[in-house]
Design an enzyme around this catalytic site. Structure first.
Site, PDB file in Angstrom:
ATOM      1  N   GLY A 166     -30.390  44.697 -24.332  1.00 49.38           N
ATOM      2  CA  GLY A 166     -31.290  43.624 -24.727  1.00 49.38           C
ATOM      3  C   GLY A 166     -31.684  42.808 -23.515  1.00 49.38           C
ATOM      4  N   GLU A 167     -31.929  41.518 -23.724  1.00 42.54           N
ATOM      5  CA  GLU A 167     -32.319  40.562 -22.680  1.00 42.54           C
ATOM      6  C   GLU A 167     -33.735  40.800 -22.159  1.00 42.54           C
ATOM      7  OE1 GLU A 167     -29.612  40.459 -19.383  1.00 42.54           O
ATOM      8  OE2 GLU A 167     -27.829  40.197 -20.637  1.00 42.54           O
TER       9      GLU A 167
END
EC number: 2.4.2.21
Length: 357
Positions: free
Chosen positions: A316-317
């Site tokens: 993610g991120e």
């Protein structure tokens, strides 16, 4: 809701004339027709998105929406809820994967607190906190409908601010312990997909933990009865604040004819939500990668998107967007900088060779 309605009314189809002109230009370049494959498709798509035959995607901005999830109390994540706030500090000081990867790919990063369970005052943090985390959706709605709408509108505002500051491409990122649970619940509710088919191991759950996660999601859907025909109802009942905010970014970017680079499962569910709100949004999406989350495979298929890479990511991120950005940039540079057959003095294909008569 007025701002959301304005965005819906401002989103248009792709510019087919710009696409045709881009395709014609690519066909004059010193290469066999279509030989650059997906790069050519990307260039044509971005021409259609922007309405320009010589489109630009720089500067590119990764927007990371951060929020907490009440459902984390059910033990659905391998990490405790306090990691959300701790990671905000890591983002701001430049030590997270998205910071490193964005430096490599020459993209700016914005961190937005849209729903962290606490008060953060950090230099560089965009404070847009709608509420301090969601409720536990296994016991009742994640949030009020008005709060879901407010979070969508935050995303629209953040997108518009980034665009007004010069961004030519927006990339989606997120952080929030428990958000794969919320995303799985949303996908199951929106598309009537069996929960078992879409739930993965998240940040590193055991097989027992995964089974528990499935049970929690089923309970949340049973308790809340989200309306599949109403994406905002689904958001409010089993979603997350960062998911709503990301959906707003998609709406805002599409209204401004800006391409959106989608990351992993959570951002893909947010993009799907935006498409369910405003179907024309789908034309503005580029799938950066295919993650290991089974739900992500499902969402990319639903959106009709072809991921640019598959590196077995599950972070993610916005990490996948930063990795894929140079590929998108390459597509644009090919269109801008390659010589035509005429310019290079290179002979074109022999028309009748290999063709049936």
């Amino acid at each position: 809701m007025q701002k959301v309605k304005e965005m819906i009314g401002s989103i248009n189809e792709l510019d087919t004339k710009a696409q045709q002109q881009m395709e014609q230009h690519l066909n004059t370049l010193t290469k066999p027709l279509g030989s650059l494959g997906l790069l050519e498709s990307l260039a044509i798509k971005i021409a259609g998105i922007t309405g320009h035959t010589q489109p630009e995607i720089d500067p590119a901005t990764v927007i990371v929406m951060v929020a907490d999830h009440g459902v984390a109390a059910e033990g659905v994540s391998a990490y405790p809820s306090e990691v959300t706030q701790q990671m905000v500090h890591n983002f701001i000081t430049g030590g997270a994967a998205i910071n490193v990867l964005s430096r490599v790919s020459n993209a700016s990063v914005q961190i937005v607190d849209i729903g962290v369970n606490g008060t953060l005052q950090l230099p560089g943090l965009i404070n847009k906190n709608v509420r301090h985390g969601t409720n536990n959706m296994a016991q009742g709605p994640s949030m009020e409908r008005e709060e879901a709408i407010a979070a969508i509108e935050v995303g629209i505002e953040v997108a518009q601010a980034a665009i007004q500051n010069g961004a030519k491409l927006l990339a989606l990122g997120e952080m929030g312990i428990g958000n794969t649970t919320a995303s799985s619940a949303m996908l199951a509710a929106l598309e009537q997909v069996p929960v078992e088919q879409i739930v993965g191991f998240g940040t590193g759950l055991s097989h027992e933990g995964k089974e528990k996660k499935v049970a929690v999601i089923k309970r949340a859907i049973e308790v809340n009865q989200p309306n599949a025909a109403d994406p905002i109802d689904v958001l409010a009942k089993v979603g997350g604040l960062e998911i709503a905010g990301l959906a707003g970014i998609v709406l805002g970017a599409a209204a401004w004819r800006i391409p959106v680079l989608v990351d992993g499962f959570i951002t893909a569910v947010a993009a799907l939500t935006a498409v369910r709100i405003a179907p024309l949004c789908v034309h503005y999406l580029i799938a950066s990668h295919q993650s290991v989350e089974p739900g992500h495979v499902c969402v990319n298929k639903l959106l009709g998107l072809t991921p640019l890479v598959n590196l077995n990511l599950r972070l993610g991120e916005g990490s996948g967007t930063a990795i894929a950005l140079p590929i998108v940039r390459s597509a644009i540079r090919i269109a801008h900088e390659m010589a035509t057959f005429e310019q290079a003095g290179v002979s074109g294909a022999i028309e009748d060779v290999g063709k049936e008569k």
